[in-house]
Design a protein around this motif. Structure first.
Motif, short mmCIF file in Angstrom:
data_model
loop_
_atom_site.label_atom_id
_atom_site.label_comp_id
_atom_site.label_asym_id
_atom_site.label_seq_id
_atom_site.Cartn_x
_atom_site.Cartn_y
_atom_site.Cartn_z
N GLY A 194 -8.19 7.03 5.52
CA GLY A 194 -9.28 6.82 4.40
C GLY A 194 -10.44 7.07 5.43
O GLY A 194 -11.16 7.99 4.22
N ASP B 266 0.74 -1.34 -0.19
CA ASP B 266 -0.42 0.33 0.19
C ASP B 266 0.63 1.22 -0.05
O ASP B 266 2.24 0.87 0.00
CB ASP B 266 -0.70 -0.16 1.23
N GLN C 177 -3.41 3.44 8.30
CA GLN C 177 -4.38 2.69 6.66
C GLN C 177 -5.86 3.69 7.72
O GLN C 177 -6.43 4.79 6.50
CB GLN C 177 -4.58 1.55 6.21
N MET C 178 -6.69 2.69 8.40
CA MET C 178 -8.08 3.90 8.28
C MET C 178 -8.48 5.04 9.18
O MET C 178 -8.93 5.98 8.56
CB MET C 178 -8.07 2.69 9.54
N VAL D 287 -5.94 0.70 1.00
CA VAL D 287 -6.92 0.98 1.46
C VAL D 287 -6.51 2.24 0.82
O VAL D 287 -7.30 2.87 -0.28
CB VAL D 287 -7.02 1.56 3.10
N ARG D 288 -4.67 2.76 0.96
CA ARG D 288 -4.67 4.13 0.34
C ARG D 288 -4.56 4.13 -1.34
O ARG D 288 -5.40 4.94 -2.27
CB ARG D 288 -3.11 4.60 1.05
N THR E 41 -19.39 -5.58 4.87
CA THR E 41 -19.55 -4.20 3.85
C THR E 41 -21.22 -3.88 4.29
O THR E 41 -21.68 -2.97 3.92
CB THR E 41 -19.10 -3.75 2.95
N ARG F 293 -19.08 7.75 1.97
CA ARG F 293 -18.38 6.63 1.71
C ARG F 293 -19.52 5.44 0.41
O ARG F 293 -19.31 4.95 0.28
CB ARG F 293 -19.06 6.32 3.41
N LEU G 256 -15.07 0.00 -4.41
CA LEU G 256 -14.83 -0.66 -2.54
C LEU G 256 -14.68 -1.74 -3.31
O LEU G 256 -13.58 -3.03 -2.96
CB LEU G 256 -14.85 -0.44 -1.74
#
Length: 640
Positions: free
Chosen positions: A154, A74, A150-151, A89-90, A552, A519, A526
């Protein structure tokens, strides 16, 4: 909660067939702030996004296996822990931003600027987070994991996206500000603060003292496999504020208030449904103690809307009514025209495809016994349960209006009331400037301006009404694109409310809705990205698991959906699997709504000297052309 009867009143006239595309109007894509972009734009976005994702991962794989470079899994700055990345994620966010810039509705220079803005902000934030994390780790203060970085990045991306759209897109200007700004009631703030503390403590206790149970739930994709505490906190917060909301509503329902009221129905090509709407108003007036007068505003209809409405009004026995003619298209135009003709203090706005239920008027009006109430709404049940759209809409209504809106009632945070059925005080509507024209979301906008002026909105599920559900995919696409686009129109027009610390809606609810819209727009891409990374490139992301991907769509939100449906009507639980799939489609519509925003064309800046030279050249040409014109005119005059 009282169960809702499955007997649905009809919202359409069976003897009349609706004209083709009756749902389309000038409000579908307001000319100044939106473009009626075909679905090919969203489809193209997804195809290009998938292509770029595969290309980037293929290049990364080639560089690693060829030994040319040690590329991280990442976009992480420091090497410590980069091999422990479960999900890139990034990388996903960077590719999403890049693709959005490519498909933004504008010229090439503006797209370039949007891309640089999105990616630049995100890159700077990621570097800062990694740098601070590296310093804290080197100093021995605290060790911030790659996953935590990451979170954090995000979540920040969910704010960067709407921030950039609001700054770059062509959106409505700031609306009129109230003469006396509102102030957050201390009780409302304390309610939210207490519920937030309960949510944080409850989530922390569950994670630390029920560790084994949490791990089982994570492995079953119930808590998402990641960030279990965040998932739990969100649901506990919503549940605790909903309890306060039900208590507040129950207290407000104890009063009796039934003044004379005006029913205002804007109608554009609604001959197929307006008879049922008028008939339901007449039936509702039979039990309502106050006098009811109906105003139907025929808004540039090309069908028999006016004739049908006049005929139905003549058949009414409990109300009086009239039909007004508004030749200028636009729902807000029709509403303002009707408001100008109304003499009653209370206005009940009803869409021409809506049927109010028994006691709806009484249940809504009694909240106005409190002078600080500015708008009251109810719960918009689907008129039928035949198609998959009807069934998905039923679950959506239970969650949105039967649960989340009630939770907002708990701390005076209701931001908007749907215009399908909404009650206002006419004096307050005129005080804040009437209905805004030429943008999406005029129903929420009026509530936000009432809130800014110190009046609160109330959403009461006991005020039951039935509204038309889209009968075709084209209708659903038009409806949801219009709905989801409105968040940007509303925020731009009410930008002074954003983080204003004067209203609960502006301080908490509006920012949350912006982040939630981002989101939702990223959800479908995603899922596609996760499938590519988890299956096609599994050898690269060996630590990646299926649980976070599945969660999700499932997770604690699904559990909450089941609980809410059981409270309202247990038989609706069988529609939840269909509703979970509908959430992905809703993400597709949300993404399309952002692509329908208009960005003004941008041109490269010309150096000052070159710009001055161009002005002089242009002036010389103009002077020369004027001289030639005078010569020709003189010559023609002498010839004459």
């Amino acid at each position: 909660m009282t169960n809702v009867s499955e007997d649905r009143p009809q919202t359409g006239d069976g003897d009349r067939a609706p004209i083709a595309d009756h749902f389309r109007s000038v409000d579908s894509a307001p000319a100044d702030y939106a473009v009626n972009r075909p679905a090919g734009g969203t489809n193209g976005f997804l195809i290009v996004f998938v292509g770029i994702s595969i290309l980037v991962m293929c290049v990364r794989t080639f560089l690693i296996h060829s030994g040319l470079a040690d590329v991280p899994r990442d976009l992480v700055l420091f090497p410590e822990g980069r091999g422990n990345v479960e999900f890139p994620v990034r990388m996903f966010i960077a590719l999403f931003f890049l693709t959005y810039a490519l498909f933004a509705y504008s010229n090439g220079w503006r797209r370039l600027f949007i891309g640089v803005s999105l990616l630049g902000k995100f890159a700077v934030f990621c570097v800062v987070v990694d740098f601070i994390g590296g310093l804290l780790s080197a100093a021995g203060v605290v060790s911030i994991s790659v996953f935590a970085g990451q979170m954090i990045s995000g979540l920040t991306a969910l704010a960067i996206f709407p921030h950039t759209l609001l700054r770059q897109a062509q959106l409505p200007p700031q609306g009129p500000l109230p003469a006396v700004p509102a102030r957050i009631p201390l009780a409302s703030f304390l309610k939210l603060a207490c519920c937030l503390v309960i949510a944080v403590v409850g989530a922390a206790v569950a994670v630390h003292f029920l560790f084994d149970v949490v791990e089982v739930l994570k492995n079953c994709a119930i808590l998402g496999g990641i960030g279990a505490g965040v998932f739990l906190m969100q649901q506990i917060l919503a549940a605790s504020t909903a309890v306060l909301g039900f208590r507040t509503l129950r207290k407000s329902r104890e009063r009796h208030f039934a003044p004379p009221a005006a029913i205002l129905v804007p109608a554009h090509n609604e001959a197929h449904s307006i008879s049922a709407t008028i008939s339901s108003v007449d039936d509702g007036a039979a039990t309502y103690p106050g006098r009811i007068h109906l105003y139907v505003v025929d808004n540039a209809s090309t069908d028999a809307t006016r004739e049908t409405a006049e005929e139905e009004i003549r058949n009414c026995t409990h109300i009086t009514g009239e039909v007004l003619d508004c030749p200028t298209p636009g729902k807000a135009v029709a509403l303002n025209m009707g408001i100008d003709h109304i003499r009653e203090e209370f206005i009940v706005r009803i869409d021409a495809d809506t049927v109010i239920g028994p006691g709806c008027l009484e249940n809504a009006m009694r909240h106005f016994a409190e002078p600080d109430v500015g708008c009251v709404g109810g719960i918009p049940m689907p008129a039928e349960e035949k198609t998959w759209m009807d069934k998905c809409r039923l679950v959506e209504v239970y969650m949105r209006h039967g649960f989340f809106q009630v939770s907002l009632d708990g701390y005076d945070g209701v931001m908007g009331i749907p215009g399908m059925f909404a009650v206002y005080r006419s004096s307050q509507v005129l005080e804040v400037g009437g209905m805004v024209q030429g943008m999406n979301g005029e129903d929420t906008d009026i509530c936000m301006r009432l809130t800014a002026a110190g009046y609160k909105s109330v959403s009461d599920p006991n005020a039951l009404y039935y509204s038309e559900t889209p009968a075709s995919y084209a209708h659903l696409l038009e409806q949801r694109t219009r709905w989801f686009r409105s968040i940007y129109h509303l925020t731009a027009r009410n930008r002074a409310m954003l983080f204003d610390r004067q209203t609960m809606a502006g301080t908490f609810v509006l920012p949350f809705n912006l982040v939630n819209a981002a989101r939702r727009a990223m959800l479908a891409p995603l899922l596609l990205f996760a499938v590519i990374a988890g299956f096609a490139f599994h050898s690269t992301f060996t630590a990646m698991r299926w649980q976070p991907i599945v969660a999700t769509l499932l997770g604690t939100s699904m559990i909450m959906t089941v609980v809410v449906c059981l409270i309202w009507r247990p038989s609706s639980v069988k529609y939840i699997p269909m509703y979970l799939g509908f959430r992905v489609l809703r993400s597709y519509f949300t993404l399309g709504s952002t692509l329908s925003l208009i960005y003004p064309p941008m041109h490269p800046r010309i150096p000052r000297n070159l710009r001055r030279l161009r002005v002089l050249v242009h002036a010389g040409r103009t002077s020369s052309e004027s001289g030639e014109a005078r010569t020709r005119a003189s010559s023609e005059g002498s010839n004459t």
